[in-house]
Write an enzyme that holds these catalytic residues in place. Structure first.
Site, PDB file in Angstrom:
ATOM      1  N   PRO A  26       0.841  -1.199   0.000  1.00  0.00           N
ATOM      2  CA  PRO A  26       0.000   0.000   0.000  1.00  0.00           C
ATOM      3  C   PRO A  26       0.872   1.244   0.000  1.00  0.00           C
ATOM      4  O   PRO A  26       1.724   1.400   0.868  1.00  0.00           O
ATOM      5  CB  PRO A  26      -0.790  -0.131   1.319  1.00  0.00           C
ATOM      6  CG  PRO A  26       0.085  -0.971   2.193  1.00  0.00           C
ATOM      7  CD  PRO A  26       0.829  -1.902   1.290  1.00  0.00           C
ATOM      8  N   CYS A 109       3.252   3.806   8.766  1.00  0.00           N
ATOM      9  CA  CYS A 109       3.486   5.044   8.022  1.00  0.00           C
ATOM     10  C   CYS A 109       4.301   6.019   8.866  1.00  0.00           C
ATOM     11  O   CYS A 109       3.924   6.347   9.993  1.00  0.00           O
ATOM     12  CB  CYS A 109       2.167   5.689   7.620  1.00  0.00           C
ATOM     13  SG  CYS A 109       2.391   7.234   6.696  1.00  0.00           S
ATOM     14  N   GLY A 210      10.845  -3.558   2.061  1.00  0.00           N
ATOM     15  CA  GLY A 210      11.873  -2.528   2.117  1.00  0.00           C
ATOM     16  C   GLY A 210      13.041  -2.794   1.204  1.00  0.00           C
ATOM     17  O   GLY A 210      13.763  -3.774   1.382  1.00  0.00           O
ATOM     18  N   ASP A 211      13.203  -1.959   0.174  1.00  0.00           N
ATOM     19  CA  ASP A 211      14.385  -1.966  -0.696  1.00  0.00           C
ATOM     20  C   ASP A 211      14.474  -3.152  -1.646  1.00  0.00           C
ATOM     21  O   ASP A 211      15.572  -3.478  -2.109  1.00  0.00           O
ATOM     22  CB  ASP A 211      15.678  -1.876   0.122  1.00  0.00           C
ATOM     23  CG  ASP A 211      15.841  -0.546   0.826  1.00  0.00           C
ATOM     24  OD1 ASP A 211      15.103   0.401   0.474  1.00  0.00           O
ATOM     25  OD2 ASP A 211      16.692  -0.438   1.718  1.00  0.00           O
TER      26      ASP A 211
END
Length: 343
Positions: A26, A109, A210-211
């Protein structure tokens, strides 16, 4: 040739079975319904809606309702954010009634506008409130509830394993961990190895996030984290086919080629027309601008051309006010990139 043994299988989120274990993350202002439909067409196992503010969704705020739209999405997953248990529960019920098959709770977030309101990753500083929020949502809906969060607020308080244990005990069916703290935002490198502590703390599926920006990153991420699957965020910007490429790689060990430039062009034109239809002309054109920039950069990279070429076309296209001229300009841009590639 030695048969390829995939490090992951298909995901089961409660009673929801997915065809693989590669999920589109998202992303606010990015993973709207047109983007999610396209990613699923190219083989993403699941695509989660952009973050939906529970209070605004309750009141029927037009743009917020559009963020939760899932028309044409096979398994519709809606991510909700908030800090008030009853409000979050009511929003979850509304999303379920509108067709959501999964409800994801945002506790990751890092944006100041979200954390100032004690939502998102601010909940990593108040696990008791986080627990009450999770309990309220799980009790309110019949569909599976999932959770997306980070390692902790900062390096001194990596509370994700404890939050994961609490979430599982309350009935959460899957957890996604972004391998950074809130205070890192998106700087430095995601710590995939730190996600392993969460995986070892629970028995439900855990996704690493992540990444992941190259197909081959997936095996390193899974090996370091021990996760059951991966979630892809910024790596899919301008490349809605990328989660599907990763899913294919995890199935057979082969790195898929990018779609031909003509296909990339057609994808962007279809998405552009989808945004105009979804949001209306003015808002649709504004929403499309960032995607056009990312898509042109992806096209130039796959053609082996210098990044400046994408910059030049982006500057020309984003000054156009007529959608028909934008579509014509997109076709011209991809023709130019293709011609230079052939040359």
């Amino acid at each position: 040739m030695t048969p390829y043994s995939s490090p992951v299988g298909n995901l089961h989120i409660g009673r929801v079975a997915l065809p693989g274990a590669v999920v589109l993350a998202p992303m606010a202002g990015i993973t709207d319904a047109p983007m999610r439909r396209m990613a699923l067409r190219y083989g993403a196992s699941l695509a989660v809606s952009e973050m939906v503010a529970a209070g605004a969704f309750e009141t029927g705020h037009e743009e917020t309702v559009l963020r939760a739209e899932g028309a044409g999405v096979a398994v519709h997953a809606v991510q909700l954010a908030g800090n008030e248990p009853e409000s979050l529960a009511r929003a979850a019920c509304l999303a379920e009634a509108a067709g959501a098959a999964l409800i994801d709770i945002n506790m990751g977030c890092p944006a100041k506008r979200v954390t100032t309101g004690l939502a998102g990753s601010a909940l990593l500083r108040d696990l008791d409130l986080a627990t009450r929020l999770i309990a309220a949502v799980v009790e309110a809906v019949d569909v599976p509830v999932t959770l997306k969060t980070r390692l902790g607020w900062d390096d001194a308080a990596t509370v994700a394993p404890e939050l994961a244990r609490r979430a599982e005990a309350l009935g959460v069916k899957m957890i996604t961990i972004h391998g950074r703290t809130r205070c890192q935002f998106y700087t430095g490198r995601a710590d995939w190895a730190a996600i392993r502590a969460v995986k070892e703390a629970v028995s439900i599926p855990v996704l690493a996030n992540g990444d992941l920006v190259a197909v081959e990153d997936a095996t390193a991420m899974l090996a370091a984290s021990g996760a059951d699957g991966v979630m892809i965020g910024r790596g899919a910007q301008g490349r809605p086919w990328f989660p599907g490429q990763v899913a294919a790689f995890l199935r057979n060990g082969l790195v898929p080629a990018d779609p031909p430039l003509a296909e990339q062009r057609d994808v962007l034109v279809e998405l552009y027309e989808g945004w105009l239809s979804h949001y209306g002309r003015e808002l649709g054109m504004r929403c499309a601008r960032k995607h056009i920039g990312w898509s042109l950069a992806a096209a130039v990279a796959s053609a082996g051309r210098p990044p400046e070429m994408a910059t030049g076309w982006r500057q020309r296209l984003l000054t156009l006010e007529d959608p028909a001229r934008v579509v014509t300009g997109l076709r011209d841009a991809y023709d130019d990139i293709g011609w230079r590639e052939a040359a």
